[in-house]
Design a protein around this motif. Structure first.
Motif, PDB file in Angstrom:
ATOM      1  N   VAL A   1     -12.935   0.118  -2.365  1.00  0.00           N
ATOM      2  CA  VAL A   1     -13.039   0.499  -3.781  1.00  0.00           C
ATOM      3  C   VAL A   1     -12.247   1.774  -4.038  1.00  0.00           C
ATOM      4  O   VAL A   1     -11.467   1.866  -4.990  1.00  0.00           O
ATOM      5  N   GLU A   2     -12.427   2.767  -3.181  1.00  0.00           N
ATOM      6  CA  GLU A   2     -11.707   4.039  -3.326  1.00  0.00           C
ATOM      7  C   GLU A   2     -10.201   3.856  -3.105  1.00  0.00           C
ATOM      8  O   GLU A   2      -9.386   4.404  -3.840  1.00  0.00           O
ATOM      9  N   THR A   3      -9.860   3.095  -2.081  1.00  0.00           N
ATOM     10  CA  THR A   3      -8.454   2.932  -1.699  1.00  0.00           C
ATOM     11  C   THR A   3      -7.646   2.223  -2.778  1.00  0.00           C
ATOM     12  O   THR A   3      -6.509   2.602  -3.061  1.00  0.00           O
ATOM     13  N   ARG A   4      -8.224   1.208  -3.397  1.00  0.00           N
ATOM     14  CA  ARG A   4      -7.496   0.463  -4.430  1.00  0.00           C
ATOM     15  C   ARG A   4      -7.119   1.333  -5.626  1.00  0.00           C
ATOM     16  O   ARG A   4      -6.231   0.976  -6.392  1.00  0.00           O
ATOM     17  N   GLN A   5      -7.751   2.480  -5.765  1.00  0.00           N
ATOM     18  CA  GLN A   5      -7.448   3.392  -6.869  1.00  0.00           C
ATOM     19  C   GLN A   5      -6.329   4.386  -6.512  1.00  0.00           C
ATOM     20  O   GLN A   5      -5.868   5.129  -7.374  1.00  0.00           O
ATOM     21  N   GLU A   6      -5.900   4.381  -5.259  1.00  0.00           N
ATOM     22  CA  GLU A   6      -4.886   5.339  -4.817  1.00  0.00           C
ATOM     23  C   GLU A   6      -3.499   4.974  -5.332  1.00  0.00           C
ATOM     24  O   GLU A   6      -3.158   3.789  -5.454  1.00  0.00           O
ATOM     25  N   THR A   7      -2.706   5.997  -5.575  1.00  0.00           N
ATOM     26  CA  THR A   7      -1.306   5.806  -5.925  1.00  0.00           C
ATOM     27  C   THR A   7      -0.603   5.114  -4.766  1.00  0.00           C
ATOM     28  O   THR A   7      -0.763   5.526  -3.612  1.00  0.00           O
ATOM     29  N   GLY A   8       0.123   4.059  -5.062  1.00  0.00           N
ATOM     30  CA  GLY A   8       0.902   3.363  -4.045  1.00  0.00           C
ATOM     31  C   GLY A   8       0.220   2.191  -3.399  1.00  0.00           C
ATOM     32  O   GLY A   8       0.855   1.417  -2.690  1.00  0.00           O
ATOM     33  N   CYS A   9      -1.075   2.036  -3.623  1.00  0.00           N
ATOM     34  CA  CYS A   9      -1.793   0.897  -3.048  1.00  0.00           C
ATOM     35  C   CYS A   9      -1.662  -0.297  -3.988  1.00  0.00           C
ATOM     36  O   CYS A   9      -2.175  -0.286  -5.103  1.00  0.00           O
ATOM     37  N   GLU A  10      -0.988  -1.317  -3.531  1.00  0.00           N
ATOM     38  CA  GLU A  10      -0.794  -2.528  -4.325  1.00  0.00           C
ATOM     39  C   GLU A  10      -1.812  -3.608  -3.982  1.00  0.00           C
ATOM     40  O   GLU A  10      -2.153  -4.438  -4.814  1.00  0.00           O
ATOM     41  N   GLU A  11      -2.288  -3.582  -2.737  1.00  0.00           N
ATOM     42  CA  GLU A  11      -3.225  -4.614  -2.279  1.00  0.00           C
ATOM     43  C   GLU A  11      -4.028  -4.043  -1.113  1.00  0.00           C
ATOM     44  O   GLU A  11      -3.476  -3.365  -0.234  1.00  0.00           O
ATOM     45  N   TYR A  12      -5.310  -4.306  -1.118  1.00  0.00           N
ATOM     46  CA  TYR A  12      -6.180  -3.830  -0.041  1.00  0.00           C
ATOM     47  C   TYR A  12      -7.326  -4.822   0.075  1.00  0.00           C
ATOM     48  O   TYR A  12      -8.286  -4.771  -0.681  1.00  0.00           O
ATOM     49  N   LEU A  13      -7.202  -5.742   1.011  1.00  0.00           N
ATOM     50  CA  LEU A  13      -8.159  -6.837   1.136  1.00  0.00           C
ATOM     51  C   LEU A  13      -8.851  -6.790   2.491  1.00  0.00           C
ATOM     52  O   LEU A  13      -8.198  -6.576   3.518  1.00  0.00           O
ATOM     53  N   LEU A  14     -10.144  -6.995   2.494  1.00  0.00           N
ATOM     54  CA  LEU A  14     -10.929  -7.035   3.721  1.00  0.00           C
ATOM     55  C   LEU A  14     -11.289  -8.477   4.031  1.00  0.00           C
ATOM     56  O   LEU A  14     -11.752  -9.210   3.153  1.00  0.00           O
ATOM     57  N   HIS A  15     -11.090  -8.878   5.287  1.00  0.00           N
ATOM     58  CA  HIS A  15     -11.470 -10.218   5.748  1.00  0.00           C
ATOM     59  C   HIS A  15     -12.331 -10.080   6.997  1.00  0.00           C
ATOM     60  O   HIS A  15     -12.167  -9.130   7.772  1.00  0.00           O
ATOM     61  N   GLN A  16     -13.222 -11.059   7.180  1.00  0.00           N
ATOM     62  CA  GLN A  16     -14.083 -11.097   8.361  1.00  0.00           C
ATOM     63  C   GLN A  16     -13.855 -12.404   9.093  1.00  0.00           C
ATOM     64  O   GLN A  16     -13.776 -13.474   8.472  1.00  0.00           O
ATOM     65  N   ASP A  17     -13.752 -12.332  10.395  1.00  0.00           N
ATOM     66  CA  ASP A  17     -13.528 -13.510  11.225  1.00  0.00           C
ATOM     67  C   ASP A  17     -14.711 -14.473  11.112  1.00  0.00           C
ATOM     68  O   ASP A  17     -15.870 -14.050  11.124  1.00  0.00           O
ATOM     69  N   ARG A  18     -14.414 -15.747  10.996  1.00  0.00           N
ATOM     70  CA  ARG A  18     -15.471 -16.757  10.870  1.00  0.00           C
ATOM     71  C   ARG A  18     -16.229 -17.000  12.161  1.00  0.00           C
ATOM     72  O   ARG A  18     -17.397 -17.375  12.144  1.00  0.00           O
ATOM     73  N   ASP A  19     -15.549 -16.819  13.301  1.00  0.00           N
ATOM     74  CA  ASP A  19     -16.165 -17.130  14.589  1.00  0.00           C
ATOM     75  C   ASP A  19     -16.818 -15.929  15.267  1.00  0.00           C
ATOM     76  O   ASP A  19     -17.681 -16.103  16.119  1.00  0.00           O
ATOM     77  N   ASP A  20     -16.381 -14.739  14.906  1.00  0.00           N
ATOM     78  CA  ASP A  20     -16.939 -13.525  15.501  1.00  0.00           C
ATOM     79  C   ASP A  20     -17.124 -12.506  14.381  1.00  0.00           C
ATOM     80  O   ASP A  20     -16.171 -11.868  13.950  1.00  0.00           O
ATOM     81  N   SER A  21     -18.338 -12.354  13.928  1.00  0.00           N
ATOM     82  CA  SER A  21     -18.601 -11.499  12.767  1.00  0.00           C
ATOM     83  C   SER A  21     -18.324 -10.020  13.025  1.00  0.00           C
ATOM     84  O   SER A  21     -18.298  -9.222  12.095  1.00  0.00           O
ATOM     85  N   ARG A  22     -18.072  -9.644  14.274  1.00  0.00           N
ATOM     86  CA  ARG A  22     -17.740  -8.254  14.600  1.00  0.00           C
ATOM     87  C   ARG A  22     -16.279  -7.918  14.317  1.00  0.00           C
ATOM     88  O   ARG A  22     -15.872  -6.767  14.389  1.00  0.00           O
ATOM     89  N   VAL A  23     -15.485  -8.932  13.994  1.00  0.00           N
ATOM     90  CA  VAL A  23     -14.038  -8.745  13.829  1.00  0.00           C
ATOM     91  C   VAL A  23     -13.670  -8.756  12.345  1.00  0.00           C
ATOM     92  O   VAL A  23     -13.992  -9.696  11.616  1.00  0.00           O
ATOM     93  N   PHE A  24     -12.967  -7.689  11.927  1.00  0.00           N
ATOM     94  CA  PHE A  24     -12.515  -7.535  10.547  1.00  0.00           C
ATOM     95  C   PHE A  24     -11.017  -7.271  10.522  1.00  0.00           C
ATOM     96  O   PHE A  24     -10.468  -6.676  11.447  1.00  0.00           O
ATOM     97  N   PHE A  25     -10.394  -7.706   9.430  1.00  0.00           N
ATOM     98  CA  PHE A  25      -8.975  -7.426   9.202  1.00  0.00           C
ATOM     99  C   PHE A  25      -8.808  -6.848   7.806  1.00  0.00           C
ATOM    100  O   PHE A  25      -9.392  -7.349   6.846  1.00  0.00           O
ATOM    101  N   PHE A  26      -8.011  -5.802   7.721  1.00  0.00           N
ATOM    102  CA  PHE A  26      -7.557  -5.291   6.428  1.00  0.00           C
ATOM    103  C   PHE A  26      -6.128  -5.764   6.233  1.00  0.00           C
ATOM    104  O   PHE A  26      -5.296  -5.615   7.129  1.00  0.00           O
TER     105      PHE A  26
END
Length: 95
Positions: A28-53
């Protein structure tokens, strides 16, 4: 234009919900920053401990500024000891 893929693996399933909420607050904070065009969080379907930005920044200097913000520092402090590994790849679009 700079694309970033950051992979975060948590140490324990026990911290997934807490860290996910911290990541969402960071977004939420990052998307408001100058220069940020996209900031998406994803979570792995098979291992819930794994995230990707998946991020898009107008420049590397804006990404560097992002990494020095108070909200990134707050995220790092809040999740201290819960992260098993973190990797960030900076990518150029190939056309």
């Amino acid at each position: 234009m700079l694309k970033v893929i950051a992979k975060v693996i948590l140490k324990s399933e026990d911290s997934v919900d807490f860290v996910k909420q911290e990541m969402l607050k960071l977004g939420v904070e990052t998307r408001q920053e100058t220069g940020c065009e996209e900031y998406l969080l994803h979570q792995d379907r098979d291992d819930s401990r794994v995230f990707f930005f998946y991020e898009t920044w107008n420049s590397e200097s804006e990404l560097t500024a992002h990494l020095k913000t108070d909200h990134v520092a707050a995220y790092v402090e809040a999740t201290k000891g819960m992260i098993e590994s973190f990797a960030m790849n900076k990518l150029d679009i190939v056309e």
